[in-house]
Motif scaffolding. Structure first.
Motif, PDB file in Angstrom:
ATOM      1  N   HIS A   3       0.928  -1.290  -0.080  1.00 47.36           N
ATOM      2  CA  HIS A   3      -0.034   0.182   0.152  1.00 47.36           C
ATOM      3  C   HIS A   3       0.989   1.185   0.203  1.00 47.36           C
ATOM      4  O   HIS A   3       1.743   1.473   0.993  1.00 47.36           O
ATOM      5  CB  HIS A   3      -0.811  -0.357   1.320  1.00 47.36           C
ATOM      6  CG  HIS A   3      -1.861   1.076   1.311  1.00 47.36           C
ATOM      7  ND1 HIS A   3      -1.647   2.142   1.770  1.00 47.36           N
ATOM      8  CD2 HIS A   3      -3.107   1.148   0.779  1.00 47.36           C
ATOM      9  CE1 HIS A   3      -2.548   3.303   1.794  1.00 47.36           C
ATOM     10  NE2 HIS A   3      -3.406   2.512   1.046  1.00 47.36           N
ATOM     11  N   GLN A   4       0.634   2.201  -0.903  1.00 50.81           N
ATOM     12  CA  GLN A   4       1.425   3.497  -0.979  1.00 50.81           C
ATOM     13  C   GLN A   4       0.563   4.539  -0.861  1.00 50.81           C
ATOM     14  O   GLN A   4      -0.482   4.692  -1.008  1.00 50.81           O
ATOM     15  CB  GLN A   4       2.008   3.596  -2.427  1.00 50.81           C
ATOM     16  CG  GLN A   4       2.949   2.455  -2.949  1.00 50.81           C
ATOM     17  CD  GLN A   4       3.431   2.838  -4.365  1.00 50.81           C
ATOM     18  OE1 GLN A   4       3.061   3.450  -4.952  1.00 50.81           O
ATOM     19  NE2 GLN A   4       4.321   2.009  -4.739  1.00 50.81           N
ATOM     20  N   LYS A   5       1.302   5.576   0.010  1.00 48.31           N
ATOM     21  CA  LYS A   5       0.642   6.613   0.391  1.00 48.31           C
ATOM     22  C   LYS A   5       0.438   7.858  -0.945  1.00 48.31           C
ATOM     23  O   LYS A   5       1.313   7.583  -1.707  1.00 48.31           O
ATOM     24  CB  LYS A   5       1.328   7.295   1.282  1.00 48.31           C
ATOM     25  CG  LYS A   5       1.320   6.844   2.654  1.00 48.31           C
ATOM     26  CD  LYS A   5       1.910   7.758   3.863  1.00 48.31           C
ATOM     27  CE  LYS A   5       2.105   6.857   5.206  1.00 48.31           C
ATOM     28  NZ  LYS A   5       2.851   7.843   6.029  1.00 48.31           N
TER      29      LYS A   5
END
Length: 109
Positions: A3-5
């Motif tokens: 999961h990337q911000k």
């Protein structure tokens, strides 16, 4: 899957909002006034933090609601005379005499 911000644009990374600035100024003014009077400004500073809203209109509305609540609390308080004594010498005698006559006409046990 990792999961990337989402990327935050540089102009929003260290932005101090005006609500924070208004709150700091309100707390500072409360502290200076309390210091000048030689009293604790703790409760006025807390009230300033609670009352400051995101718009001037909401801040004024919140402040008025807080003042009305304080007056109702003072009226309902058993020590109404002590509440009135706080306002002696502040040119609100006529205003408070109306409330005092209303309290005197009520049958409070």
């Amino acid at each position: 899957m990792e999961h990337q911000k989402p990327a935050v644009p540089p102009e929003h990374r260290r932005h101090i909002g005006m609500r924070i600035v208004k709150t700091v100024i309100a707390v500072f003014v409360c502290g200076v006034l309390a210091w000048a009077r030689g009293q604790s400004g703790f409760y006025s500073m807390i009230a300033a933090v609670v009352c400051v809203q995101n718009t001037a209109g909401k801040t004024i509305e919140s402040s008025i609601n807080r003042m009305i609540g304080t007056l109702i609390g003072g009226v309902a308080d058993e020590s109404w005379d002590a509440f009135v004594a706080v306002f002696d010498g502040m040119n609100v005698d006529e205003y408070l005499s109306v409330f005092q006559s209303a309290i005197d006409s009520m049958e409070i046990e």
